[in-house]
Design an enzyme around this catalytic site. Sequence first.
Site, PDB file in Angstrom:
ATOM      1  N   SER A 251       0.230   5.165   0.512  1.00 28.44           N
ATOM      2  CA  SER A 251      -1.051   5.540  -0.103  1.00 28.44           C
ATOM      3  C   SER A 251      -2.080   5.963   0.933  1.00 28.44           C
ATOM      4  O   SER A 251      -2.801   6.936   0.742  1.00 28.44           O
ATOM      5  CB  SER A 251      -1.618   4.363  -0.906  1.00 28.44           C
ATOM      6  OG  SER A 251      -0.869   4.154  -2.087  1.00 28.44           O
TER       7      SER A 251
ATOM      8  N   GLU B  72      -4.210  -8.598   5.040  1.00 30.58           N
ATOM      9  CA  GLU B  72      -5.211  -7.772   5.725  1.00 30.58           C
ATOM     10  C   GLU B  72      -5.860  -8.498   6.898  1.00 30.58           C
ATOM     11  O   GLU B  72      -6.224  -7.869   7.896  1.00 30.58           O
ATOM     12  CB  GLU B  72      -6.277  -7.312   4.733  1.00 30.58           C
ATOM     13  CG  GLU B  72      -5.755  -6.373   3.644  1.00 30.58           C
ATOM     14  CD  GLU B  72      -5.037  -7.084   2.505  1.00 30.58           C
ATOM     15  OE1 GLU B  72      -5.080  -8.335   2.450  1.00 30.58           O
ATOM     16  OE2 GLU B  72      -4.431  -6.389   1.664  1.00 30.58           O
TER      17      GLU B  72
ATOM     18  N   PHE C 241      -9.674  -3.455   0.048  1.00 34.57           N
ATOM     19  CA  PHE C 241      -8.986  -4.634   0.558  1.00 34.57           C
ATOM     20  C   PHE C 241      -9.413  -4.988   1.981  1.00 34.57           C
ATOM     21  O   PHE C 241      -9.072  -6.062   2.478  1.00 34.57           O
ATOM     22  CB  PHE C 241      -7.476  -4.463   0.440  1.00 34.57           C
ATOM     23  CG  PHE C 241      -7.041  -4.142  -0.969  1.00 34.57           C
ATOM     24  CD1 PHE C 241      -7.718  -4.698  -2.053  1.00 34.57           C
ATOM     25  CD2 PHE C 241      -6.002  -3.268  -1.233  1.00 34.57           C
ATOM     26  CE1 PHE C 241      -7.359  -4.394  -3.368  1.00 34.57           C
ATOM     27  CE2 PHE C 241      -5.635  -2.964  -2.534  1.00 34.57           C
ATOM     28  CZ  PHE C 241      -6.307  -3.524  -3.616  1.00 34.57           C
TER      29      PHE C 241
END
Lengths: 615, 615
Positions: A335, A356, A381
């Site tokens: 993505s 993350e 995120f």
Amino acid sequence: MNSDELVELGQQLRVDSVRAAAAAGSGHPTSSMSAADLMAVLLANHLRYDFDQPDHPGNDRFVLSKGHASPLLYSAFKAAGAIDDDELLTFRKLGSRLEGHPTPQRLPWVETATGSLGQGMPIGVGIALAGKRLDHADYRVWVLCGDSELAEGSIWEAAEHAGYEHLDNLTVIVDVNRLGQRGATRHGHDLDAYARRFRAFDWHTIEIEGHDVDAVDRAYGEAISTTGQPTAIIARTLKGKGVKATEDREGLHGKPLKDADEAIEELGGVRDLRVRVHAPPATPAPRTAGRDGLDLPRWDKGEEVATRDAYGKALAALGAAHGDVVALDGEVGDSTRSEFFAKEHPERYFECYIAEQQMVATAVGMSRRGWVPYASTFAAFLTRAYDFVRMAAVSGSGLNLNGSHSGVSIGQDGPSQMGLEDLAMMRAIHDSTVLYPSDANQTAKLVAAMADLDGVRYLRTSRGESPVIYGPDEEFPVGGSKVLRASDGDRLTIVAAGVTLHEALRAADALHEEGIPVRVIDLYSVKPVDRDTLRRAAEETGCLLTVEDHREEGGLGDAVCDAFVDGRPTPRLVRLAVRTMPGSASPEEQLHAAGIDAESIAASARLLVEEAVVR
Amino acid sequence: MNSDELVELGQQLRVDSVRAAAAAGSGHPTSSMSAADLMAVLLANHLRYDFDQPDHPGNDRFVLSKGHASPLLYSAFKAAGAIDDDELLTFRKLGSRLEGHPTPQRLPWVETATGSLGQGMPIGVGIALAGKRLDHADYRVWVLCGDSELAEGSIWEAAEHAGYEHLDNLTVIVDVNRLGQRGATRHGHDLDAYARRFRAFDWHTIEIEGHDVDAVDRAYGEAISTTGQPTAIIARTLKGKGVKATEDREGLHGKPLKDADEAIEELGGVRDLRVRVHAPPATPAPRTAGRDGLDLPRWDKGEEVATRDAYGKALAALGAAHGDVVALDGEVGDSTRSEFFAKEHPERYFECYIAEQQMVATAVGMSRRGWVPYASTFAAFLTRAYDFVRMAAVSGSGLNLNGSHSGVSIGQDGPSQMGLEDLAMMRAIHDSTVLYPSDANQTAKLVAAMADLDGVRYLRTSRGESPVIYGPDEEFPVGGSKVLRASDGDRLTIVAAGVTLHEALRAADALHEEGIPVRVIDLYSVKPVDRDTLRRAAEETGCLLTVEDHREEGGLGDAVCDAFVDGRPTPRLVRLAVRTMPGSASPEEQLHAAGIDAESIAASARLLVEEAVVR
């Protein structure tokens, strides 16, 4: 050092910790005293480090994850001859290098800023990974953790990462002193509670008595000789160890000892042992990460390209030219398009999975070792890693972050996936750079420019395609902007970036047809912001209308205010931003519902002109 | 339902998931298909839920942690008769209740917004904890997780919390379909890799074949009968199960099936099974959490009190009057002063240890069950939970957050402990309230006012003492401000809050002595901001000088701009904020070094007046 000497050294580190905190009138001596023997054995018998050459590529790396135990660290630096006793006693004073929590900005032997718990170990994992897969050097990474901080999820992201990557160059020492800030930890002195967690994440574990210097010595040896797994040494210790009034007592966290002189006497008085720390092995061959001619991708005007695609392609090209560029992703590389880099440079690509915090920590660790990391995930995120980004700024780390899928314009996926707070979050970071390109050629140039900046650099990209509006040879200096529509009679100025720039251009063209000329500024550099151009537009058009695919707070609109907070005359300001909670809808419907599409911009401009709010 | 019926129901859920995604042209059917049998068995044989009464206190609670599998959830809602087939096919369309990722704002049967992975389970732990320790009800909490999201540290914070609290009313079902977004997960179909991690955190675990409905049925029964431990059911499944073209295939995440009609046929065609979901047990006695007269603490003008102390005392008083108020802390209750609440109301106090994500998640879960949570930690460490705060806003959760130790004024501890980005972060949250009191009585009133607001409410408190400047009966409406110095001849207006308000007052008094009258506004309500008062000050004094113990971006200065972004004439604006990276120093030295103390404010004001920037 033999056992007796090690015991003495441990006592010296305690005494100096007590002295430093007493001189400061604050600090964490009791948290230092629990780990003093662990530190003494490491410093004297196992660490390989040249304090005169902190950048020596063969140096082991020590990270104090429990950063509040800084008196212990500074006492160790003194024992190693890196600082003198006078400096030790400047602890926590204005201008001292010896801060309450250590930072590499001030002390060259500190690998990373700590003090927000649960960060040192994740960053240590990043350094160890750099050692294995990038530096191909045999330095070891030693991390000293507290037991309280093992409650942070970031610790287990790091444990997962290190176990999976078989980082046998990493040793984590857990100082299980049973007491947190306000009382007992969940697991007290239950060493196995911690050990079985690490084992579940595929670590080798060793449980020891942390004040038995021989046991500590053996454990370090075992860690060094363990292959294929990282090692966690779980050490039973006592907070405030060595002084009856403080040992294993609650309520003494983060306070100097009440009677320092008495405590020092009880600890056997001031010593002046000097440790000859083992030298690192001979310097490995210098890294071959050269920088060749950069051949960025080019697009023709009018092509439809998503800025995330341009990011991925530019990053791959940058990686080809710059051998020191590495890329990381949070399992969304298809993505963010960091997969383009992964395909071309798999040896410098790091899949961090959906973690993350660990992604940013790994990037910080690699940055410390001289690599130039680009870490990507959805803009939304990155909020997960905000504390790590904040601390990266405290460290002064050079860090490139990319947030894709920004704004409501992502469409159907809905608000959980929309980065709507990212500009606010990143602008507030000290010395950060915040970039938000609107076209492919601009994106590519900015991706390249980021590599050479200091501090935290953030690039915001978009999911959908948009027309290429700049030629491939146009330049986009950081801190600049582009004036895309301008005439002498402009009635107001529309300031936009990214997705909304294209809406602004459409609105401007429609308004032009109606006989309402307006200026359009592409504010691709959100921070630093192009004050001169904004001020000129303010003088010449009197009104700035900002349009952003972001919450109204902290984003583009606030960035424009930056140009006018020095007391000068201020233009009229109008702001279009996302003020509702979006649901699912197509990108076009989203932009319209949020009131930031071309029609909404044109309607706002008309209203402002007709109501004679502006000239 | 018997085995054959369960198999049929599973196929129906698959077919409806495929249909919904096909109608939408986007969505995650393959992630729904892997978990269809797990969902079918739960819905038909174990869940106790009255879809007509989603607020029924006896209802079990189901959380779809893998929120992207929303087609499966909506298909289950249809099978239960909660929505009809027409609505199912509105999936992801403008105005539909069936968003890409489910939110309770639109659907009453959704417990919490998911879609940012690793959040549903932590929030489920909060709901389960409420069931055990607050509601004393015997509802069960069922959480369906993906395998990819187990990489998030927040999952292990939650596992630690649930294991430690012996939450045997909680069952987590892990849909191990082996494939994440961009490829295989770290552990593929190694069920034990997940099971041993959960066991290490003191969970009961069951490993099963997730497409064997009898095995699934037995596992749910075993989970229900397990006492003293939460249960994790680790289920081996296949992504895209049931359709040869998609089963266990990479590259099909988040995409509708290529040939939906063919897939539906392969799955046995459209069905219309209706599930009669088990009713919840008879309603327990209504909760006794009443609201009696509130007796807030009072301070006399001139007393020296830290706003964090006032927060703790006011919270304890609020807890005495409001039986629905609960408090949570991240193991720093002795610093945030939430310990005052803990001492008086231990049964409604939740120690979350150093796990800020889990603290906020627990608060969100409790809020969903009707409790009014106040969660406290250092302002700096709330950055750790920013994604959870963002998602709480997507859920529309009522949530009170307190960040203490804000700004450089904390002193020696240094930048890692200083909340300098918190106002920016919290202002950008949709529909948030951001409050920053400067005195004890004001703090107490705002703590009480927060309880009745909607959305995310944030209160910023300070470490050091400051003089009480307001009487205990003064009112502080949210969205208001206080004009503390004013005269007709004011040359400019100083806008401040919290620590800097006291500096501003000192500066104003010094300037007054010098014949430079200035206005002073206490902007205790940072969001919403008191536009009227700011505009009046702008008109009357022409220049606003903002002073904040926060980064220059996104805080008080930007909040003041909010009053002037509607095209009206704008005053001259000048901003004092923290522009450097602080080290260790005393609070006074810090304020001075940052240029936000009384001397710096007075110097700036003098300069502005002398240079005739202002009238």
